[in-house]
Enzyme design. Structure first.
Site, PDB file in Angstrom:
ATOM      1  N   CYS A 174     -13.457 -21.234  50.012  1.00  0.00           N
ATOM      2  CA  CYS A 174     -13.911 -21.291  51.523  1.00  0.00           C
ATOM      3  C   CYS A 174     -12.571 -21.770  52.329  1.00  0.00           C
ATOM      4  O   CYS A 174     -11.739 -22.683  51.880  1.00  0.00           O
ATOM      5  CB  CYS A 174     -14.487 -22.661  51.815  1.00  0.00           C
ATOM      6  SG  CYS A 174     -14.712 -23.350  53.527  1.00  0.00           S
ATOM      7  N   CYS A 187     -12.613 -24.996  54.110  1.00  0.00           N
ATOM      8  CA  CYS A 187     -12.376 -26.308  53.360  1.00  0.00           C
ATOM      9  C   CYS A 187     -10.816 -26.281  52.692  1.00  0.00           C
ATOM     10  O   CYS A 187     -10.152 -27.462  52.616  1.00  0.00           O
ATOM     11  CB  CYS A 187     -13.243 -26.119  52.160  1.00  0.00           C
ATOM     12  SG  CYS A 187     -14.859 -26.298  52.411  1.00  0.00           S
ATOM     13  N   ASP A 219       9.666 -74.305  25.324  1.00  0.00           N
ATOM     14  CA  ASP A 219       8.107 -74.359  24.626  1.00  0.00           C
ATOM     15  C   ASP A 219       8.055 -74.056  23.272  1.00  0.00           C
ATOM     16  O   ASP A 219       9.439 -73.754  22.508  1.00  0.00           O
ATOM     17  CB  ASP A 219       7.808 -73.140  25.372  1.00  0.00           C
ATOM     18  CG  ASP A 219       6.077 -73.054  25.131  1.00  0.00           C
ATOM     19  OD1 ASP A 219       5.411 -73.789  25.006  1.00  0.00           O
ATOM     20  OD2 ASP A 219       5.796 -71.743  24.424  1.00  0.00           O
ATOM     21  N   ASP A 260       8.202 -68.379  26.289  1.00  0.00           N
ATOM     22  CA  ASP A 260       7.872 -66.730  25.840  1.00  0.00           C
ATOM     23  C   ASP A 260       7.913 -65.856  27.264  1.00  0.00           C
ATOM     24  O   ASP A 260       7.826 -64.681  27.283  1.00  0.00           O
ATOM     25  CB  ASP A 260       6.955 -66.677  24.963  1.00  0.00           C
ATOM     26  CG  ASP A 260       5.484 -67.409  25.585  1.00  0.00           C
ATOM     27  OD1 ASP A 260       5.269 -67.376  26.709  1.00  0.00           O
ATOM     28  OD2 ASP A 260       4.584 -67.579  24.923  1.00  0.00           O
ATOM     29  N   ASP A 270       4.468 -69.198  30.570  1.00  0.00           N
ATOM     30  CA  ASP A 270       5.352 -70.167  31.151  1.00  0.00           C
ATOM     31  C   ASP A 270       5.924 -70.040  32.718  1.00  0.00           C
ATOM     32  O   ASP A 270       7.010 -70.533  32.893  1.00  0.00           O
ATOM     33  CB  ASP A 270       6.428 -70.645  30.039  1.00  0.00           C
ATOM     34  CG  ASP A 270       5.693 -71.107  28.796  1.00  0.00           C
ATOM     35  OD1 ASP A 270       5.055 -72.044  28.726  1.00  0.00           O
ATOM     36  OD2 ASP A 270       6.256 -70.316  27.692  1.00  0.00           O
TER      37      ASP A 270
END
Length: 784
Positions: free
Chosen positions: A89, A92, A486, A680, A684
């Site tokens: 088309c 389109c 930690d 890590d 944290d």
């Protein structure tokens, strides 16, 4: 609007700072950052000023560095073609072409109805997501059209350009010019000394050599003065050398300019060497990727590879994108990422990170990230942009030089004019002293060597697998008095194993474990994974409902018709479950079923092999206090703290309580010192952000670590922290040495010059000699 300009040939830290400042003061410019490593100027500018900004920037750059080429960086678009099978088309087709052309990142869009193809030019950043957008647009107009990407044109990687070629050519030109100028100067001096030629002949040789050696310096000084920029090194050199000619010190005038240019040449080589050191280190960017598409292997740009595609990596090739190994076994060289020389093995199911060199076997990898988000890309960006965050010492030296230069010019003028007026006569001698004063006072040694040292320090840290996001953080590491760790994954391995199951109230060990598995089956927490690993069977997740993860407590879920709780003592207390507290050391997961206590699962974590030595070494290099924070119970915290000989520990903390403890410790630190938090980087982030220096451990492949922290340790070894602080201390030591050397020697020669003891030759050493000493000293950091 963000605009990036390439400043090709820029190698002067002092000029870089001036360009950055002056561009930042232009109307409409909101921020201005010069990156000496990448030779770029990045600005944020208002749209109203965007059209005229390029010419203004070029004017500013050329006022300081006439030889630097200024060009705006353009992103080379990726060309992609799609087969639109069934498209017939024209109306389109036109709509599809128009709507695709309006998508973000698409620079051109062409639909060929005869071939049923769509060809676009798209920015690399949008290339990986464009396919789904195109499919949506096509199907909105032609639902039955089949959209597939055409991979007919294979990607041939462009030959790598040597980033230092242009500089080498410039260096050759400068070397030839210096050699010719020096030769003419030498011939003139030889004729004067040995042949006793008359003064006019001597002057011809000296003036010609001066023009060859210093013509560009004088011209630059004139240009700067015409634009209102008087007090810089070009002005100092021009005035002092021309003044020396005026008072009859002809050989000295040429010598000052000759050695000044030699000093500039050394500076250029030093910056190039630092840049090349970092560039070689960061040579982890892959050239291409071999992708399996439609049963064929094609070579394409890494930027064009989407998430979920299959790539093949042969021995000797870099892994282009992060992914998971689907097939193959190999050894990977991770040196560029971690600083570690020992290769690591990968097998089916393991993670493979971009930037690693595949050494032995062929690997089939399913990509998990696009190139822009991959480890190699993020690390390159981190290291290249680190120089844009300047240390307080750098900023101070830049400000100091801005005020220092006018002050010494005024003092030189006073020295040359006031004594003859007050004492009567002697104008030639006092003017000579004033010019000596000017030559000695040039601040080149400081404004060159200080940024160069921090530049090299960042590179030296990167070689050890420590990524420092800016020289401000490198300097801050010098003053760390308290380090807060930690526990899990930082000081301990974070690899949990179920070591005991303690059933109660008629439940069996198997039942306790099974209920715990059902509760933990949706969790990615290391403790949950250890319980699932201990169970080792298939889990029917269809019977699990109403799953809730309660931060700091545990998990609640419905397993069939039974309400299961799995967590710590706080969870049991909050749900009013009567339980028997376990007295053994380890992480405890208490399990309750329908309000009745079923038992306890004991899980233990192992301390990393080098944690104890790292803590000991940190204290040895001057860290005053080491502290551990953990969400585990008191007994575990105490056991780990005693084993590692930590100064303090705090246990049973919620995430927000960790921030409170860091704030408490921060309030107690010694004035002027810094607090660092090591975690890590995954759970944290709030604490990393709150600390003076946030340090992410084991950042290799962790997005959260790279984003949240100021310093990223690429492996999970605590000893890397010692390396980071040692590099920081070595960098600061060299910086302070250069400040003392420069100011100390200059002060002596300024006094000697003012008293008439030091002449132009001594002045040359006081300026150029000190600069060369400072630059060579700065280069030592690369060998640390």
């Amino acid at each position: 609007m963000k605009r990036i300009f390439l400043l090709k040939g820029l190698d002067c830290p002092n000029c870089s700072a001036k360009i950055e400042k002056e561009v930042g003061e232009l109307d409409g410019v909101q921020s201005s950052v010069v990156n000496l490593m990448k030779q770029t100027l990045t600005i944020n500018v208002t749209p109203a000023a965007a059209n005229t900004i390029a010419s203004q920037i070029e004017t500013i750059v050329h006022s300081h560095e006439p030889g630097v080429e200024v060009q705006e960086e353009t992103i080379i678009p990726v060309t992609k073609s799609y087969l639109l099978k069934g498209l017939d088309c024209p109306n389109c087709s036109a709509k599809i072409e128009k709507e695709v052309g309006e998508l973000d990142g698409v620079q051109s869009s062409v639909v060929n109805l005869m071939k049923q193809t769509l060809t676009i030019n798209v920015a690399p950043v949008a290339a990986n997501t464009i396919a789904s957008q195109i499919e949506t647009i096509v199907h909105s107009h032609e639902p039955d059209v089949e959209v597939s990407e055409i991979a007919q044109e294979y990607y041939i990687p462009a030959k790598k350009q040597d980033s230092n070629t242009s500089y080498n050519n410039e260096d050759k030109k400068l070397t030839i010019r210096l050699a010719i100028g020096a030769a003419i100067y030498g011939i003139g001096m030889a004729l004067t000394v040995f042949a006793k030629v008359p003064l006019p002949v001597e002057l011809v040789f000296l003036i010609v050599s001066y023009i060859i050696l210093g013509g560009d310096v004088v011209w630059q000084a004139v240009r700067n003065i015409s634009k209102g920029r008087v007090f810089d090194e070009h002005f100092l050199m021009s005035v002092s050398t021309i003044g020396a000619f005026v008072i009859g010190e002809y050989p000295e005038a040429v010598a000052v300019m000759l050695f000044y240019q030699v000093g500039e040449f050394f500076q250029s080589l030093a910056v190039e060497r630092s840049r090349k050191s970092i560039s070689d280190l960061m040579d982890i960017r892959p050239d291409c990727a071999t992708v399996r598409r439609n049963g064929e292997l094609i070579t394409i740009s890494p930027e064009s590879v989407a998430i979920g595609e299959i790539i093949i990596v042969k021995p000797g090739e870099k892994i282009p994108l992060d992914g998971v190994v689907l097939d193959g076994d190999s050894m990977l060289d991770t040196r560029a990422l971690t600083g570690e020389s020992v290769p690591r093995s990968v097998h089916k199911g393991d993670e493979a990170l971009s930037g690693c060199m595949n050494q032995t076997g062929v690997l089939t990898i399913k990509t998990t990230k696009v190139f822009g988000e991959s480890t190699a890309s993020k690390i390159i960006d981190l290291v290249e942009n680190a120089s844009s965050r300047k240390a307080p010492t750098e900023n101070f030296i830049t400000t100091f030089a801005r005020y220092y230069t006018p002050v010494v010019v005024i003092l030189a003028a006073i020295l040359a004019i006031l004594p003859p007026i007050l004492l009567g006569g002697g104008w030639t001698e006092w003017i000579r002293r004033g010019f000596v004063f000017l030559v000695v006072s040039c601040p080149c040694a400081l404004v060159i060597s200080i940024p160069l040292t921090f530049f090299g320090g960042i590179g030296a840290a990167s070689k050890r697998g420590v990524l420092v996001k800016g020289s401000n953080y490198l300097e801050a590491l010098n003053n760390v008095s308290i380090i807060v760790f930690d526990k899990t994954g930082t000081l301990t391995k974070g690899v949990f194993n179920v070591t005991d199951i303690l059933p109660a109230n008629g439940f069996s060990k198997e039942q306790v474990l099974e209920y715990a598995v059902q509760a933990e089956s949706f969790s990615n927490h290391p403790i949950a994974k250890s319980i699932l690993s201990a169970y080792g069977k298939e889990i029917d997740q269809s019977v699990i409902s109403d799953y809730k993860e309660i931060s700091g407590y545990g998990i609640s879920a419905m397993a069939g018709k039974k309400k299961v709780y799995a967590g710590n003592t706080k969870l049991m207390d909050s749900e009013h479950v009567e339980y028997t507290a376990c007295e053994k050391v380890g992480t405890k997961v208490y399990v309750a079923v329908d309000g009745q206590y079923a038992g306890c699962i004991l899980i233990t974590d192992e301390v990393k092999p080098d944690s104890k030595k790292a803590i000991s070494d940190l204290k040895h290099i001057g860290v005053e206090k080491t502290v551990m924070l953990t969400g585990d119970d008191e007994k575990i915290g105490k056991a780990v703290a005693e084993e590692l000989q930590l100064d303090e520990y705090y246990a049973q903390l919620f995430p927000d309580q960790k921030v409170e403890k860091v704030e408490l410790l921060d309030s107690k630190k010694r004035q002027g010192s810094k607090l660092a938090f090591v975690g890590d980087g995954i759970n944290d982030a709030p604490v990393l952000a709150r600390a003076d220096v946030g340090i992410a451990m084991g950042g290799l492949g962790s997005d959260a670590a790279i984003e949240a922290a100021d310093v990223v340790l690429m492996t999970d070894e605590p000893s890397k922290l010692v390396d980071a602080i040692e590099v920081a201390k070595a960098t600061k030591q060299i910086v302070m040495q250069n400040i003392v050397i420069a100011l100390g020697i200059k002060s002596v020669f300024l006094i000697l010059g003012a008293l008439g003891i030091a002449g132009m030759w001594e002045a040359v050493f006081g300026d150029v000699g000190v600069t060369i000493i400072a630059v060579l000293n700065a280069m030592r950091i690369l060998k640390k």
